[in-house]
Design an enzyme around this catalytic site. Structure first.
Site, mmCIF file in Angstrom:
data_model
loop_
_atom_site.group_PDB
_atom_site.id
_atom_site.type_symbol
_atom_site.label_atom_id
_atom_site.label_comp_id
_atom_site.label_asym_id
_atom_site.label_seq_id
_atom_site.Cartn_x
_atom_site.Cartn_y
_atom_site.Cartn_z
ATOM 1 N N ARG A 14 10.093 -12.028 8.225
ATOM 2 C CA ARG A 14 9.894 -11.919 6.763
ATOM 3 C C ARG A 14 11.246 -11.887 6.027
ATOM 4 O O ARG A 14 11.720 -12.907 5.544
ATOM 5 C CB ARG A 14 9.035 -10.681 6.453
ATOM 6 C CG ARG A 14 8.453 -10.691 5.044
ATOM 7 C CD ARG A 14 9.398 -10.218 3.968
ATOM 8 N NE ARG A 14 9.906 -8.864 4.174
ATOM 9 C CZ ARG A 14 10.894 -8.347 3.462
ATOM 10 N NH1 ARG A 14 11.468 -9.054 2.500
ATOM 11 N NH2 ARG A 14 11.351 -7.125 3.713
ATOM 12 N N ASP A 15 11.893 -10.732 5.997
ATOM 13 C CA ASP A 15 13.187 -10.638 5.291
ATOM 14 C C ASP A 15 14.159 -11.658 5.887
ATOM 15 O O ASP A 15 14.973 -12.255 5.169
ATOM 16 C CB ASP A 15 13.735 -9.208 5.459
ATOM 17 C CG ASP A 15 14.772 -8.827 4.418
ATOM 18 O OD1 ASP A 15 15.266 -9.720 3.724
ATOM 19 O OD2 ASP A 15 15.100 -7.635 4.319
ATOM 20 N N HIS A 206 17.139 0.751 5.753
ATOM 21 C CA HIS A 206 17.140 -0.720 5.788
ATOM 22 C C HIS A 206 18.487 -1.178 5.231
ATOM 23 O O HIS A 206 18.732 -1.057 4.031
ATOM 24 C CB HIS A 206 15.966 -1.181 4.901
ATOM 25 C CG HIS A 206 15.805 -2.647 4.714
ATOM 26 N ND1 HIS A 206 14.674 -3.328 5.140
ATOM 27 C CD2 HIS A 206 16.575 -3.588 4.102
ATOM 28 C CE1 HIS A 206 14.753 -4.599 4.800
ATOM 29 N NE2 HIS A 206 15.906 -4.792 4.168
ATOM 30 N N HIS A 208 21.492 -4.116 4.837
ATOM 31 C CA HIS A 208 22.048 -5.455 4.979
ATOM 32 C C HIS A 208 23.538 -5.268 5.296
ATOM 33 O O HIS A 208 24.127 -4.233 5.013
ATOM 34 C CB HIS A 208 21.802 -6.268 3.700
ATOM 35 C CG HIS A 208 20.358 -6.679 3.569
ATOM 36 N ND1 HIS A 208 19.920 -7.959 3.797
ATOM 37 C CD2 HIS A 208 19.245 -5.957 3.280
ATOM 38 C CE1 HIS A 208 18.607 -8.015 3.633
ATOM 39 N NE2 HIS A 208 18.165 -6.805 3.314
ATOM 40 N N CYS A 239 17.989 -11.755 0.309
ATOM 41 C CA CYS A 239 16.936 -11.755 -0.702
ATOM 42 C C CYS A 239 17.278 -12.820 -1.723
ATOM 43 O O CYS A 239 18.409 -12.872 -2.219
ATOM 44 C CB CYS A 239 16.833 -10.377 -1.356
ATOM 45 S SG CYS A 239 15.641 -10.346 -2.711
ATOM 46 N N ASN A 248 20.422 -9.029 7.305
ATOM 47 C CA ASN A 248 20.125 -7.657 7.714
ATOM 48 C C ASN A 248 21.022 -7.254 8.876
ATOM 49 O O ASN A 248 21.609 -8.108 9.564
ATOM 50 C CB ASN A 248 18.673 -7.564 8.212
ATOM 51 C CG ASN A 248 17.662 -7.734 7.111
ATOM 52 O OD1 ASN A 248 17.459 -8.838 6.601
ATOM 53 N ND2 ASN A 248 17.013 -6.651 6.736
HETATM 54 P P1 HMG Z 1 4.446 -13.679 -12.037
HETATM 55 O O1 HMG Z 1 4.800 -15.115 -12.246
HETATM 56 O O2 HMG Z 1 4.840 -12.676 -13.069
HETATM 57 O O3 HMG Z 1 2.881 -13.517 -11.679
HETATM 58 O O4 HMG Z 1 5.072 -13.259 -10.629
HETATM 59 P P2 HMG Z 1 1.598 -13.601 -12.594
HETATM 60 O O5 HMG Z 1 0.765 -12.412 -12.283
HETATM 61 O O6 HMG Z 1 1.961 -13.895 -14.032
HETATM 62 O O7 HMG Z 1 0.864 -14.886 -11.999
HETATM 63 C C1 HMG Z 1 1.442 -16.202 -12.093
HETATM 64 C C2 HMG Z 1 0.784 -17.093 -11.061
HETATM 65 O O8 HMG Z 1 1.116 -16.621 -9.743
HETATM 66 C C3 HMG Z 1 -0.758 -17.108 -11.140
HETATM 67 O O9 HMG Z 1 -1.187 -18.402 -10.734
HETATM 68 C C4 HMG Z 1 -1.148 -16.110 -10.086
HETATM 69 O O10 HMG Z 1 -2.440 -16.342 -9.564
HETATM 70 C C5 HMG Z 1 -0.097 -16.360 -9.017
HETATM 71 P P3 HMG Z 1 -1.648 -19.510 -11.815
HETATM 72 O O11 HMG Z 1 -2.746 -18.853 -12.585
HETATM 73 O O12 HMG Z 1 -0.417 -19.775 -12.673
HETATM 74 O O13 HMG Z 1 -2.050 -20.682 -10.953
HETATM 75 N N1 HMG Z 1 0.125 -15.181 -8.154
HETATM 76 C C6 HMG Z 1 0.179 -15.219 -6.808
HETATM 77 N N2 HMG Z 1 0.069 -16.236 -5.932
HETATM 78 C C7 HMG Z 1 0.170 -15.918 -4.626
HETATM 79 N N3 HMG Z 1 0.367 -14.661 -4.172
HETATM 80 C C8 HMG Z 1 0.482 -13.631 -5.005
HETATM 81 C C9 HMG Z 1 0.384 -13.901 -6.398
HETATM 82 N N4 HMG Z 1 0.444 -13.121 -7.488
HETATM 83 C C10 HMG Z 1 0.285 -13.907 -8.554
HETATM 84 N N5 HMG Z 1 0.672 -12.394 -4.536
HETATM 85 C C11 HMG Z 1 5.000 -11.945 -8.612
HETATM 86 C C12 HMG Z 1 4.910 -11.935 -10.135
HETATM 87 C C13 HMG Z 1 5.099 -10.499 -8.165
HETATM 88 C C14 HMG Z 1 3.758 -12.597 -8.045
HETATM 89 C C15 HMG Z 1 6.263 -12.757 -8.189
HETATM 90 O O14 HMG Z 1 7.353 -12.267 -8.908
HETATM 91 C C16 HMG Z 1 6.541 -12.666 -6.721
HETATM 92 O O15 HMG Z 1 5.791 -13.144 -5.891
HETATM 93 N N6 HMG Z 1 7.686 -12.033 -6.349
HETATM 94 C C17 HMG Z 1 8.037 -11.838 -4.944
HETATM 95 C C18 HMG Z 1 9.515 -11.900 -4.781
HETATM 96 C C19 HMG Z 1 9.875 -11.661 -3.335
HETATM 97 O O16 HMG Z 1 9.093 -11.910 -2.431
HETATM 98 N N7 HMG Z 1 11.104 -11.159 -3.123
HETATM 99 C C20 HMG Z 1 11.600 -10.914 -1.795
HETATM 100 C C21 HMG Z 1 10.976 -9.708 -1.145
HETATM 101 S S1 HMG Z 1 11.672 -8.158 -1.672
HETATM 102 C C22 HMG Z 1 13.026 -7.939 -0.608
HETATM 103 O O17 HMG Z 1 13.407 -8.834 0.081
HETATM 104 C C23 HMG Z 1 13.666 -6.604 -0.508
HETATM 105 C C24 HMG Z 1 13.301 -5.884 0.788
HETATM 106 O O18 HMG Z 1 13.625 -6.637 1.949
HETATM 107 C C25 HMG Z 1 14.066 -4.564 0.884
HETATM 108 C C26 HMG Z 1 15.514 -4.762 0.490
HETATM 109 O O19 HMG Z 1 16.303 -5.294 1.252
HETATM 110 O O20 HMG Z 1 15.794 -4.344 -0.634
HETATM 111 C C27 HMG Z 1 11.804 -5.551 0.827
HETATM 112 MG MG MG Z 2 15.867 -6.638 2.800
#
Ligand code: HMG
Ligand code: MG
Length: 302
Positions: A14-15, A206, A208, A239, A248
């Site tokens: 994933r990450d 966690h 990096h 990220c 990481n």
């Molecule tokens: P948004 O554009 O504000 O969402 O994104 P929305 O609610 O306005 O919806 C827009 C469209 O997205 C709609 O579709 C929804 O159905 C669809 P449309 O009507 O336009 O066809 N939608 C989805 N589709 C699939 N799966 C979903 C989903 N939700 C809505 N779950 C949202 C908001 C949260 C969805 C977006 O910003 C997003 O997916 N962000 C994820 C970012 C991400 O994955 N970042 C990396 C992970 S975090 C990380 O790495 C840190 C970590 O490792 C720890 C660390 O190191 O800090 C965990």
């Molecule tokens: Mg991370």
């Protein structure tokens, strides 16, 4: 610490892969999870049910879960940002999920298009639904030791977000140095501050490795009592919303250190390093794990 068990939560699928410029095939992602499980990792974050518009690399996480369904005794959490993702994850057979909040407002907006408070409100129904189904939820607090947009982060803020996640129903909270800027004393002090609000037994760390501090930070946190550590095979990761942050902590480097400390992980370092070399090869570059490279050099000499 000697003799204690340390639970490693493997981040590679994933990450590790969410930031790759070329998406990795579902077949390779399945293969990666299976090889990691074979090396003895008992908790492997297998994918993310986030928007494919935002993170295309994690599209097909349903197929990844389908391809590893038969793995017995391995916990396979997946990341979910909202109810949409939770519904899709459960439909795909997820038995464990993770939600992710941040301690920095700007990062929260860039990462999930919501303020910290709004993101926590999104998690409320997710956690309630998960708890009702008996699905364990893990929570992350990103930018715990620094933010790519705002710089230093107040430890009290990190503790407050961690406590909110715990109150919502997260069984475990992972305190995340998203951009890898932390140093050991800061990491340990932060951990102790967060532990005033969430017991150490429910905390994970966690790191990096952007500044080469991840392993030292882990050691400082182990000394403060943490026994759950996130890491990614071959040091994969990053990220998409934290530019400049590197991978990481490499799981191989972590296991080598824990083996040396006499702490138990259940992981076979040789098999893990072979998996690291394999996935690095699929990505067309050498492994970022120092231990992985040392083991490979030793086998070449032998
Ligand atoms: P948004 O554009 O504000 O969402 O994104 P929305 O609610 O306005 O919806 C827009 C469209 O997205 C709609 O579709 C929804 O159905 C669809 P449309 O009507 O336009 O066809 N939608 C989805 N589709 C699939 N799966 C979903 C989903 N939700 C809505 N779950 C949202 C908001 C949260 C969805 C977006 O910003 C997003 O997916 N962000 C994820 C970012 C991400 O994955 N970042 C990396 C992970 S975090 C990380 O790495 C840190 C970590 O490792 C720890 C660390 O190191 O800090 C965990
Ligand atoms: Mg991370």
């Amino acid at each position: 610490m000697t003799g204690d068990a340390v639970r490693i939560v493997e981040m590679g699928p994933r990450d590790g892969l969410q930031n790759e410029p070329m998406p990795v095939s579902v077949a390779d992602r399945i293969d990666l999870v299976r090889r990691l499980a074979d090396a003895g990792l008992a908790a492997i974050e297998a994918g993310a049910f986030v928007s494919p518009q935002w993170v295309p690399q994690m599209a097909g996480s349903d197929a990844v879960l389908a391809g590893v369904r038969d793995l017995a005794g391995v916990r396979l959490p997946v990341l979910v940002p909202n109810m949409h993702g939770f519904g899709a994850a459960v439909a795909a057979g997820a038995r464990e999920v993770a939600v992710f909040a941040a301690a920095s407002e700007t990062f929260s907006r860039r990462n999930v298009n919501a303020s910290i408070a709004e993101s926590l409100e999104r998690f409320r129904p997710v956690c309630a639904a998960a708890v009702a189904r008996g699905v364990p939820v893990r929570g992350y607090v990103s930018c715990a030791l620094g933010c790519p947009y705002e710089g230093p982060v107040d430890p009290g803020r990190v503790a407050a977000v961690a406590a909110d996640l715990a109150r919502l129903g997260c069984a475990e909270v992972s305190v995340a140095d998203t951009i890898g800027v932390g140093t050991p004393r800061a990491a340990r002090d932060l951990l102790r501050r967060v532990a005033r609000d969430v017991p150490t037994g429910r905390l994970a760390v966690h790191f990096h490795d952007t500044w080469g501090q991840a392993l030292a930070n882990v050691l400082a946190c182990l000394e403060a009592g943490v026994r759950t550590v996130d890491a990614a095979v071959a040091g994969l990761g990053g990220c998409p919303y934290a530019k400049g942050a590197t991978g990481n902590l490499a799981t191989e480097d972590l296991v080598y250190m824990l083996d040396g400390l006499g702490m138990r992980t259940g992981v076979d370092l040789d098999r893990l390093a072979a998996t690291g070399s394999w996935i690095a090869g699929r990505l067309g570059r050498p492994t970022a794990s120092r231990a992985g490279r040392a083991l490979a050099a030793r086998s070449t000499v032998a």
